[in-house]
Design a protein around this motif. Structure first.
Motif, mmCIF file in Angstrom:
data_model
loop_
_atom_site.group_PDB
_atom_site.id
_atom_site.type_symbol
_atom_site.label_atom_id
_atom_site.label_comp_id
_atom_site.label_asym_id
_atom_site.label_seq_id
_atom_site.Cartn_x
_atom_site.Cartn_y
_atom_site.Cartn_z
ATOM 1 N N LYS A 21 0.831 -1.204 0.000
ATOM 2 C CA LYS A 21 0.000 0.000 0.000
ATOM 3 C C LYS A 21 0.867 1.256 0.000
ATOM 4 O O LYS A 21 0.491 2.280 -0.542
ATOM 5 C CB LYS A 21 -0.883 0.037 1.245
ATOM 6 C CG LYS A 21 -1.955 -1.020 1.293
ATOM 7 C CD LYS A 21 -2.769 -0.836 2.563
ATOM 8 C CE LYS A 21 -3.933 -1.795 2.600
ATOM 9 N NZ LYS A 21 -4.765 -1.568 3.800
ATOM 10 N N ARG A 22 2.045 1.160 0.682
ATOM 11 C CA ARG A 22 2.894 2.339 0.840
ATOM 12 C C ARG A 22 4.351 1.910 0.990
ATOM 13 O O ARG A 22 4.650 0.875 1.586
ATOM 14 C CB ARG A 22 2.456 3.111 2.084
ATOM 15 C CG ARG A 22 3.266 4.357 2.366
ATOM 16 C CD ARG A 22 2.813 5.075 3.627
ATOM 17 N NE ARG A 22 3.068 4.248 4.802
ATOM 18 C CZ ARG A 22 2.179 4.016 5.766
ATOM 19 N NH1 ARG A 22 0.970 4.506 5.696
ATOM 20 N NH2 ARG A 22 2.494 3.270 6.797
ATOM 21 N N THR A 24 8.088 3.808 2.157
ATOM 22 C CA THR A 24 8.806 4.979 2.641
ATOM 23 C C THR A 24 10.285 4.651 2.589
ATOM 24 O O THR A 24 10.726 3.671 3.191
ATOM 25 C CB THR A 24 8.409 5.328 4.092
ATOM 26 O OG1 THR A 24 6.993 5.475 4.151
ATOM 27 C CG2 THR A 24 9.067 6.617 4.536
ATOM 28 N N GLY A 33 7.818 9.250 0.438
ATOM 29 C CA GLY A 33 6.689 8.355 0.648
ATOM 30 C C GLY A 33 6.016 8.091 -0.686
ATOM 31 O O GLY A 33 5.772 9.023 -1.449
ATOM 32 N N LEU A 35 2.821 6.184 -2.711
ATOM 33 C CA LEU A 35 1.514 5.533 -2.730
ATOM 34 C C LEU A 35 1.178 5.202 -4.172
ATOM 35 O O LEU A 35 1.812 5.720 -5.108
ATOM 36 C CB LEU A 35 0.444 6.464 -2.157
ATOM 37 C CG LEU A 35 0.618 6.920 -0.718
ATOM 38 C CD1 LEU A 35 -0.396 8.006 -0.387
ATOM 39 C CD2 LEU A 35 0.491 5.756 0.235
#
Length: 86
Positions: A21-22, A24, A33, A35
């Motif tokens: 989902k993400r 970093t 970050g 997405l």
């Protein structure tokens, strides 16, 4: 919901691959970050921790040093000189 396809590789082996989902990550320009739907970007990795939030809500932590990060079409590739799971 769109997801990211993530591949983390070191010079001599694959460290982790899967859907997330993400992401970093630490680059020479600072933390970034990512997405789903992120604009294409190419960055130089700095020494530090990369965190990946999987679609199963699990956080994968990777220590990466050197190399680059590439983002395009919901695909994230981290090609580090050295990398290992924490």
């Amino acid at each position: 919901m769109a997801v990211l396809e993530v591949n983390v590789v070191a010079a001599d082996h694959e460290v982790w691959a899967g859907e997330a989902k993400r992401v970093t990550a630490r680059t020479l320009d600072g933390d970034i970050g990512i997405l789903a739907g992120h604009e294409p970007v190419l960055g130089v990795m700095a020494e530090g921790e990369t965190r990946i939030l999987t679609t199963a809500e699990e956080t994968i932590r990777v220590k990466a040093d050197g190399g680059f990060l590439s983002v395009e079409n919901n695909r994230v590739i981290i090609a580090a000189d050295q990398a290992e799971l924490l």
